[in-house]
Design a protein around this motif. Structure first.
Motif, PDB file in Angstrom:
ATOM      1  N   PHE A  46      10.124  -7.633 -29.191  1.00 31.46           N
ATOM      2  CA  PHE A  46       9.881  -8.835 -29.995  1.00 31.46           C
ATOM      3  C   PHE A  46      10.148 -10.099 -29.191  1.00 31.46           C
ATOM      4  N   ASN A  47      11.296 -10.116 -28.476  1.00 32.97           N
ATOM      5  CA  ASN A  47      11.685 -11.337 -27.767  1.00 32.97           C
ATOM      6  C   ASN A  47      10.738 -11.700 -26.635  1.00 32.97           C
ATOM      7  N   SER A  48      10.031 -10.724 -26.038  1.00 33.22           N
ATOM      8  CA  SER A  48       9.159 -11.078 -24.932  1.00 33.22           C
ATOM      9  C   SER A  48       7.732 -11.324 -25.402  1.00 33.22           C
ATOM     10  N   PHE A  94       6.871 -13.683 -27.243  1.00 26.84           N
ATOM     11  CA  PHE A  94       6.628 -15.127 -27.257  1.00 26.84           C
ATOM     12  C   PHE A  94       7.120 -15.814 -25.990  1.00 26.84           C
ATOM     13  N   ALA A  95       7.369 -15.031 -24.919  1.00 29.10           N
ATOM     14  CA  ALA A  95       7.779 -15.648 -23.653  1.00 29.10           C
ATOM     15  C   ALA A  95       6.590 -16.394 -23.051  1.00 29.10           C
ATOM     16  N   PRO A  96       6.872 -17.566 -22.423  1.00 25.01           N
ATOM     17  CA  PRO A  96       5.765 -18.251 -21.755  1.00 25.01           C
ATOM     18  C   PRO A  96       5.321 -17.457 -20.530  1.00 25.01           C
ATOM     19  N   GLY A  97       4.206 -17.829 -19.980  1.00 30.05           N
ATOM     20  CA  GLY A  97       3.712 -17.104 -18.811  1.00 30.05           C
ATOM     21  C   GLY A  97       2.663 -16.085 -19.218  1.00 30.05           C
ATOM     22  N   LYS A 113       0.683 -12.930 -20.296  1.00 28.53           N
ATOM     23  CA  LYS A 113       1.036 -11.822 -21.182  1.00 28.53           C
ATOM     24  C   LYS A 113       0.381 -10.534 -20.668  1.00 28.53           C
ATOM     25  N   ALA A 148       4.556 -22.041 -29.653  1.00 22.76           N
ATOM     26  CA  ALA A 148       4.796 -21.156 -28.511  1.00 22.76           C
ATOM     27  C   ALA A 148       3.690 -20.113 -28.316  1.00 22.76           C
ATOM     28  N   ASP A 193      -1.437 -14.997 -26.618  1.00 22.62           N
ATOM     29  CA  ASP A 193      -0.946 -16.044 -25.738  1.00 22.62           C
ATOM     30  C   ASP A 193      -1.505 -17.381 -26.208  1.00 22.62           C
TER      31      ASP A 193
END
Lengths: 291, 298
Positions: free
Chosen positions: A106-108, A110-113, A115, A133, A251
């Motif tokens: 779940f936490n990754s 919405f990580a930037p960068g 996908k 995000a 993304d």
């Protein structure tokens, strides 16, 4: 060579090398198309700009829970979200063989960068702040929150939101259930927050919390299979149409957002989503609505 | 230090003993000063250049605007800070209570392991088995077993409070570490100390209490404080049971709004908490060294 001059030369060389790496570290052109309005691009079936050409990569977290997935295996097409993912892929022109699943915590999601997935399906509710995000498709499921408590507890007889104030609440982190507990119920004691619904269930079983809040299908799944001595006490009314919906996560710059949204909308129009809901999610009509 | 003779004030040109530094000496000192100044200048320049290059590399990367928005958003930092500090109270409470319990329990374990005489064998074996098991077991598993396993036993009168249970799990694990630190300290005291104490007529217990332990504890203060700093960071793991600590408060906001800034805030808060503790450790160690080295070092 004079030692001091050698040092100067070394410094210069080092600077040049450093600058070189700095410039060299800046590849990655921005994704073509950026945030496109729906329908601007041609959504040619099976020819989308996916992560791996020719296949759709779908992300979800592990473990994958029922009723959204069955047997912790998203690729079997069983469970509501698994079925929806395959339906969306088919709508985009990708058959069952052209769908790859990827584990995405779940936490990754919405990580930037860049996908590693084309879209992520993981009971993620759409909200305005989350849109800063990531990009969302249109909603594929209208969420209602439900209260789960042990049979015979004081919560099991609750009729209204006021009855739920003086209760030890539990909910999962990062979910809208937690927001409903904190903003709508506003319990007298701070709610216990759990990493996974599994831990929340253990705490409920152990009597460390009196009630947990989950979405309705999860509530049915808990009370029918995992916690036989728990009941679904009631559900929260939806104030407006589609007040809260699950959406597919993409993304923020994904060129596919428009096409995926169009696919989800088409599935809703055709009644496919309703049929899948009927097939995989329990009927929720007999759960009383909390005033 | 006595103030007679002005020994060692080289190059100050004091002429009470007729000493005049030679031209060559003055020249040499001047040369060394110049070299030192140059070294400082070059180090400063090199640091500046490195820093500038790093900043330029980060700020000019294509993803920087989004990274800044995701990790360094002032708006989210303002939202997160009060909640993170609120969570930090839980960390600090756990640190104080568990820290004290760990020191006591660890010392008892260490003493149990160093008892002499065949009659104490079961105690020694138990203490050794305890440290082996709890030093080897990952803390997170110990926490899960205590926090969710103990209430499942449905024991009358045993608390189900997740914070108390989580604290107990921390004490179980960290006592094993600290016991080993204490034991190393006890065994580092030279046997002649104990022999001298016994020959003065002290009982075995008295020798331990008045001669061995004071020296042992003093020697292991730095590693103990090290374990305390580590405990301070691990208190956050109690959040697995639902209690909200600083890092968890950050995660709640991050999960709600898909922004990582609260994590950065929580990290900085922890660093700000650890730095005073580290300085305190250094100060304690330095003070002990001064006391041990009374009369000056050779």
């Amino acid at each position: 060579m004079h030692p001091s001059r050698r040092r100067v030369r070394l410094t210069v060389c080092a600077t040049v090398v450093l600058l070189g790496t700095a410039v060299g570290c800046a590849p990655q052109d921005a994704a073509p198309g950026g945030t496109q309005a729906a329908g601007k691009r041609s959504c040619a079936p099976g020819k989308l700009a996916t992560v791996t050409p020719g296949t759709v990569t779908v992300g979800t977290d592990e473990p994958a829970y029922p009723p959204w997935f069955n047997d912790d295996d998203p690729a079997n097409g069983k469970g509501y979200e698994s079925a929806v993912a395959y339906a969306v892929a088919r709508e985009l022109g990708y058959g069952k063989g052209a769908v790859r699943w990827r584990k995405v915590p779940f936490n990754s999601a919405f990580a930037p960068g860049a996908k590693a997935f084309d879209f992520d399906i993981n009971q993620v509710s759409i909200s305005a702040s989350r849109r800063q995000a990531v990009a969302f498709s249109s909603g594929y499921y209208d969420v209602r929150q439900a209260v789960v408590a042990l049979k015979g507890s004081k919560v099991a007889g609750a009729k209204s939101v006021a009855d739920l104030k003086d209760v030890r609440w539990g909910a999962q982190v990062g979910t809208t259930s937690l927001d409903v507990v904190n903003d709508t119920i506003r319990p007298s004691r701070p709610a216990a927050v759990f990493q996974k619904n599994d831990l929340a269930k253990s705490a409920l079983k152990n009597g460390q919390v009196d009630a947990i809040l989950v979405d309705l299908p999860t509530a049915f799944s808990i009370t029918s299979a995992e916690l036989k001595d728990a009941v679904v006490v009631g559900q929260f009314a939806q104030r407006g149409p589609a007040e809260e919906q699950f959406g597919l996560v993409l993304d923020k710059e994904s060129p596919l957002t428009g096409c995926v949204t169009a696919a989800v909308d088409a599935l809703r129009r055709k009644g496919t989503l309703a049929a899948l809901e009927k097939r995989w999610l329990a009927d929720a009509v007999d759960v009383p609505v909390l005033k | 230090m006595t103030e007679t003779g002005a020994a060692g004030s080289a190059g100050s040109g004091v002429v009470d003993d007729g000493y005049v530094p030679s031209r060559r000496r003055i020249e040499r000192e001047r040369y060394r000063r110049v070299r030192a100044r140059r070294a400082v200048a070059i180090a400063a320049l090199s640091t500046l250049v490195t820093g500038a290059v790093l900043v330029v590399a980060v700020v000019n990367s294509p993803g920087w605007p989004r990274t800044r928005e995701t990790f360094f958003s002032p708006a989210y930092a303002r939202i997160a800070l009060p909640k993170v500090l609120e969570g930090l109270l839980l960390n600090l409470r756990l640190l104080v209570v568990c820290g004290a319990a760990v020191l006591v329990f660890g010392l008892l374990l260490a003493v149990a392991r160093t008892l002499r005489g065949p009659v104490f064998f079961p105690l020694r074996a138990l203490a050794a088995a305890y440290t082996d098991v709890f030093r080897g077991m990952p803390l997170i598993i110990c926490l899960l077993m205590v926090v969710f396993g103990v209430p499942a036993l449905r024991l009358q009168g045993v608390t189900t409070d997740p914070v108390v249970l989580g604290g107990a799990a921390l004490v179980l694990t960290y006592s094993a570490y600290v016991a080993e630190v204490f034991r190393a300290g006890i065994e580092s005291v030279h046997p002649s100390q104990r022999a001298a104490a016994r020959s003065l007529g002290l009982t075995s217990g008295q020798a331990l209490r008045f001669v061995v332990l004071p020296q042992a504890v003093r020697r292991v203060v730095p590693p103990l404080l090290n374990d305390l700093v580590s405990l301070q960071k691990d208190t956050g793991l109690v959040s697995i049971a639902g209690a909200v600590d600083a890092v968890y408060a950050a995660q709640i906001i991050a999960g709600k709004d898909f922004n990582y800034t609260p994590y950065v805030v929580a990290g900085l808060v922890f660093v700000a908490l650890t730095i005073p503790m580290t300085r305190f450790t250094d100060w304690v160690t330095a003070r002990m060294d001064r006391r041990r080295a009374q009369g000056g070092t050779v």
